[in-house]
Design an enzyme around this catalytic site. Sequence first.
Site, PDB file in Angstrom:
ATOM      1  N   LYS A  21       0.829  -1.219   0.000  1.00  0.00           N
ATOM      2  CA  LYS A  21       0.000   0.000   0.000  1.00  0.00           C
ATOM      3  C   LYS A  21       0.853   1.255   0.000  1.00  0.00           C
ATOM      4  O   LYS A  21       0.507   2.251  -0.619  1.00  0.00           O
ATOM      5  CB  LYS A  21      -0.877   0.040   1.262  1.00  0.00           C
ATOM      6  CG  LYS A  21      -2.118  -0.788   1.192  1.00  0.00           C
ATOM      7  CD  LYS A  21      -3.139  -0.331   2.218  1.00  0.00           C
ATOM      8  CE  LYS A  21      -2.665  -0.392   3.645  1.00  0.00           C
ATOM      9  NZ  LYS A  21      -2.547  -1.698   4.232  1.00  0.00           N
ATOM     10  N   GLY A  22       1.997   1.162   0.728  1.00  0.00           N
ATOM     11  CA  GLY A  22       2.875   2.331   0.824  1.00  0.00           C
ATOM     12  C   GLY A  22       3.426   2.715  -0.531  1.00  0.00           C
ATOM     13  O   GLY A  22       3.401   3.891  -0.920  1.00  0.00           O
ATOM     14  N   TYR A  58      12.493  -7.080  13.156  1.00  0.00           N
ATOM     15  CA  TYR A  58      11.850  -8.270  12.583  1.00  0.00           C
ATOM     16  C   TYR A  58      10.331  -8.158  12.611  1.00  0.00           C
ATOM     17  O   TYR A  58       9.628  -8.799  11.860  1.00  0.00           O
ATOM     18  CB  TYR A  58      12.293  -9.528  13.326  1.00  0.00           C
ATOM     19  CG  TYR A  58      13.646 -10.011  12.870  1.00  0.00           C
ATOM     20  CD1 TYR A  58      13.906 -10.201  11.514  1.00  0.00           C
ATOM     21  CD2 TYR A  58      14.665 -10.251  13.768  1.00  0.00           C
ATOM     22  CE1 TYR A  58      15.150 -10.617  11.073  1.00  0.00           C
ATOM     23  CE2 TYR A  58      15.915 -10.674  13.340  1.00  0.00           C
ATOM     24  CZ  TYR A  58      16.148 -10.854  11.984  1.00  0.00           C
ATOM     25  OH  TYR A  58      17.373 -11.266  11.547  1.00  0.00           O
ATOM     26  N   ILE A 151      -9.613  -5.626  13.833  1.00  0.00           N
ATOM     27  CA  ILE A 151     -10.337  -4.919  14.904  1.00  0.00           C
ATOM     28  C   ILE A 151      -9.744  -3.524  15.121  1.00  0.00           C
ATOM     29  O   ILE A 151     -10.467  -2.535  15.221  1.00  0.00           O
ATOM     30  CB  ILE A 151     -10.279  -5.740  16.209  1.00  0.00           C
ATOM     31  CG1 ILE A 151     -11.185  -6.974  16.050  1.00  0.00           C
ATOM     32  CG2 ILE A 151     -10.720  -4.906  17.414  1.00  0.00           C
ATOM     33  CD1 ILE A 151     -11.221  -7.875  17.250  1.00  0.00           C
ATOM     34  N   LYS A 192     -13.218 -13.471  -5.856  1.00  0.00           N
ATOM     35  CA  LYS A 192     -14.067 -13.580  -4.653  1.00  0.00           C
ATOM     36  C   LYS A 192     -13.478 -12.898  -3.416  1.00  0.00           C
ATOM     37  O   LYS A 192     -14.192 -12.167  -2.716  1.00  0.00           O
ATOM     38  CB  LYS A 192     -14.341 -15.065  -4.363  1.00  0.00           C
ATOM     39  CG  LYS A 192     -15.478 -15.294  -3.378  1.00  0.00           C
ATOM     40  CD  LYS A 192     -16.845 -15.089  -3.972  1.00  0.00           C
ATOM     41  CE  LYS A 192     -17.281 -16.334  -4.718  1.00  0.00           C
ATOM     42  NZ  LYS A 192     -18.474 -16.138  -5.527  1.00  0.00           N
ATOM     43  N   CYS A 385      26.192   4.760  11.602  1.00  0.00           N
ATOM     44  CA  CYS A 385      25.740   4.790  12.997  1.00  0.00           C
ATOM     45  C   CYS A 385      26.490   3.733  13.816  1.00  0.00           C
ATOM     46  O   CYS A 385      27.652   3.919  14.128  1.00  0.00           O
ATOM     47  CB  CYS A 385      24.227   4.633  13.054  1.00  0.00           C
ATOM     48  SG  CYS A 385      23.528   5.356  14.543  1.00  0.00           S
ATOM     49  N   GLN A 389      30.515   3.394  14.851  1.00  0.00           N
ATOM     50  CA  GLN A 389      31.024   3.132  16.203  1.00  0.00           C
ATOM     51  C   GLN A 389      31.949   1.905  16.182  1.00  0.00           C
ATOM     52  O   GLN A 389      33.013   1.892  16.804  1.00  0.00           O
ATOM     53  CB  GLN A 389      29.846   2.925  17.170  1.00  0.00           C
ATOM     54  CG  GLN A 389      28.966   4.174  17.297  1.00  0.00           C
ATOM     55  CD  GLN A 389      27.690   3.944  18.120  1.00  0.00           C
ATOM     56  OE1 GLN A 389      27.394   2.844  18.564  1.00  0.00           O
ATOM     57  NE2 GLN A 389      26.910   5.002  18.304  1.00  0.00           N
ATOM     58  N   GLU A 409      27.478   0.372  25.573  1.00  0.00           N
ATOM     59  CA  GLU A 409      26.135  -0.149  25.275  1.00  0.00           C
ATOM     60  C   GLU A 409      25.987  -1.574  25.812  1.00  0.00           C
ATOM     61  O   GLU A 409      24.939  -1.960  26.293  1.00  0.00           O
ATOM     62  CB  GLU A 409      25.875  -0.114  23.757  1.00  0.00           C
ATOM     63  CG  GLU A 409      24.495  -0.617  23.371  1.00  0.00           C
ATOM     64  CD  GLU A 409      24.133  -0.386  21.897  1.00  0.00           C
ATOM     65  OE1 GLU A 409      24.819   0.391  21.206  1.00  0.00           O
ATOM     66  OE2 GLU A 409      23.144  -0.993  21.450  1.00  0.00           O
ATOM     67  N   ARG A 474      21.740   6.384  20.684  1.00  0.00           N
ATOM     68  CA  ARG A 474      21.826   6.753  22.094  1.00  0.00           C
ATOM     69  C   ARG A 474      23.301   6.926  22.506  1.00  0.00           C
ATOM     70  O   ARG A 474      23.609   7.598  23.449  1.00  0.00           O
ATOM     71  CB  ARG A 474      21.229   5.600  22.912  1.00  0.00           C
ATOM     72  CG  ARG A 474      20.467   5.994  24.123  1.00  0.00           C
ATOM     73  CD  ARG A 474      19.879   4.754  24.795  1.00  0.00           C
ATOM     74  NE  ARG A 474      18.817   4.134  24.012  1.00  0.00           N
ATOM     75  CZ  ARG A 474      17.575   4.589  23.937  1.00  0.00           C
ATOM     76  NH1 ARG A 474      17.229   5.673  24.598  1.00  0.00           N
ATOM     77  NH2 ARG A 474      16.674   3.963  23.204  1.00  0.00           N
ATOM     78  N   HIS A 519      22.297   8.751   9.654  1.00  0.00           N
ATOM     79  CA  HIS A 519      21.768   7.796   8.668  1.00  0.00           C
ATOM     80  C   HIS A 519      21.576   8.479   7.309  1.00  0.00           C
ATOM     81  O   HIS A 519      20.475   8.950   7.008  1.00  0.00           O
ATOM     82  CB  HIS A 519      20.421   7.226   9.151  1.00  0.00           C
ATOM     83  CG  HIS A 519      20.572   6.300  10.296  1.00  0.00           C
ATOM     84  ND1 HIS A 519      20.819   4.960  10.148  1.00  0.00           N
ATOM     85  CD2 HIS A 519      20.536   6.523  11.634  1.00  0.00           C
ATOM     86  CE1 HIS A 519      20.922   4.384  11.329  1.00  0.00           C
ATOM     87  NE2 HIS A 519      20.756   5.311  12.247  1.00  0.00           N
ATOM     88  N   GLU A 521      21.202   7.225   4.497  1.00  0.00           N
ATOM     89  CA  GLU A 521      20.261   6.499   3.625  1.00  0.00           C
ATOM     90  C   GLU A 521      18.848   7.061   3.701  1.00  0.00           C
ATOM     91  O   GLU A 521      18.071   6.906   2.763  1.00  0.00           O
ATOM     92  CB  GLU A 521      20.276   5.002   3.959  1.00  0.00           C
ATOM     93  CG  GLU A 521      19.619   4.577   5.274  1.00  0.00           C
ATOM     94  CD  GLU A 521      20.542   4.682   6.495  1.00  0.00           C
ATOM     95  OE1 GLU A 521      21.524   5.440   6.440  1.00  0.00           O
ATOM     96  OE2 GLU A 521      20.243   4.024   7.519  1.00  0.00           O
TER      97      GLU A 521
HETATM   98  N1  GLN Z   1      23.163   1.201  19.176  1.00  0.00           N
HETATM   99  C1  GLN Z   1      23.839   2.392  18.785  1.00  0.00           C
HETATM  100  C2  GLN Z   1      23.362   3.585  19.581  1.00  0.00           C
HETATM  101  O1  GLN Z   1      22.283   3.577  20.138  1.00  0.00           O
HETATM  102  C3  GLN Z   1      23.672   2.678  17.306  1.00  0.00           C
HETATM  103  C4  GLN Z   1      22.268   2.935  16.899  1.00  0.00           C
HETATM  104  C5  GLN Z   1      22.061   2.852  15.413  1.00  0.00           C
HETATM  105  O2  GLN Z   1      22.868   2.263  14.698  1.00  0.00           O
HETATM  106  N2  GLN Z   1      20.972   3.420  14.915  1.00  0.00           N
HETATM  107  O3  GLN Z   1      24.045   4.569  19.635  1.00  0.00           O
END
Ligand code: GLN
Length: 546
Positions: A21-22, A58, A151, A192, A385, A389, A409, A474, A519, A521
Amino acid sequence: MTTLKTKFIFITGGVVSSLGKGLASASLASILQGRGFKVRLKKLDPYLNVDPGTMSPYQHGEVYVTDDGTEADLDLGHYERFSGVSATKYDSVTSGKIYQSVINKERRGEYLGATIQVVPHVTNEIKEFILSHLTDEDFVLCEIGGTVGDIEGQPYLEAIRQIAYDLGRERVMFVHLTLLPYIPTAGELKTKPTQHSVKKLQEYGIQPDMLLCRSQIAIEQNEKRKLALFCNVKEENVITALDVSNIYEVPLAYAKEGIDRAVCNHFGIECNEHHSDLSKWQHIVEICKNPKGSVKIAVVGKYTQLLEAYKSLHEAIKHGAIANQYKADISWIDSELLEKDEPERYLKDVQGIIVPGGFGKRGTQGKINAITYAREHNIAFLGICFGMQMAVIETMRNVAGIQDADTTEFNPRCTPVVGLMTEWQKEGEKQTRSKDGDLGGTMRLGAYPCILKEGSKVRKIYGSSEISERHRHRYEVNMSFENTLAQNGMIISGKSPDGQLPEIVERTDHPWFIGVQFHPELKSKPFEPHPLFVSLIKAAIETKAE
Ligand code: GLN
């Protein structure tokens, strides 16, 4: 509120989910733009999460992030890529958000003692979302998530029925996307399930004006006639949505079926055939059909079983390839495989390696192994991202020799090269976070400016000294390691304007090795490919030539 000229097209889905749909909504919007109309796209998701930010990739696929920091459904990515219109927080809603707002109003006493009900309070909130923050759009296309009969979707169908009643049927069009399954033993398409789905819509008081029928094979006129009669839709408004191999063909395929003419006729708009301009799509499809060559890119990540989890990345790689008149041959590699086996086995003939964003420890060593391989073999590398890191950790461990370099992390007792970001600036205001805070909506989100270092590779690639890119993370590379990194071949070539946050790293001893905290992309479009992807693919193509 809306101006009188604004018309609303509601897109619902029937029979099964995942019919696209998108993509259908985005394609229709783009075709209408090709006729010179101003469009806006909105997505209404009936699930109860406030946003998809806390869902597993997922479950939901990629979380798309807008400039204003909204974590939204990945369909907003299709909308932006196809229409070029930047989405905002006013373009994506869920039942979680709708209920949150209703309950907040109830607590503030705004309903003046009324009993709060799904109709009218929840439905009014949905109507307000659809009708608010519009300007002078000709068409607002609203996609209702899920399948008719769910629903959770009922209040949305009631709300759009009411909008048609309030504004008048002449300002509203209901488009229903369905599936005509092909039964090989009968050699027939079956109508149908669509008939049942339309009956269900009619139960909610919605008469579709157009059926967009997904089908593996062409739909014969007699089948269209049958569907039209039984579903109470004009025959010319039964549109075939034939399976196509390349999503960029969808706008051309729909236009060929006369979808824009049907929309114009519905709204009584003069539809001059010569006003339709889809040449930009033709151009893209032409390149896809006749590429100069193919370039092999490996994406080493964690969610490679479900490509929807990397939707925008997949698209951005394709855009970069198209800009170079090439076809991208992408292998999606589960990073855990690179822990069990020599990376060589998976990476020996690739020309470019991307380590995308991600969360959590599983598979991180495999990502680091892929980065080592790219660094040592001079293969074009982009870390996004989490991938950036990991690239910084790789340099610290394998070049600087600091073996316990890691991210807090998942490793609190390490040399904290990547650490939790507890304070930063957004538009002049201090933002703070703590380790024990909520997970939902609390990352560093949305567009932030970044200053590019003079003489750096990224400055050349962007052709500019200041850029704006979208974030969702984060943790952050720890600035106190800047000198150690530089002594080991990695410079911080992009920083926040206050110089506090590292946004981009690059290796100076490598032909193309870049890590970005944001990001890229998310902002790439077929007609505006992102410079980093264009440059990465170019470098990858040149790798082959060597
Ligand atoms: N887990 C990493 C963070 O929170 C990178 C997050 C990500 O790749 N979007 O900084």
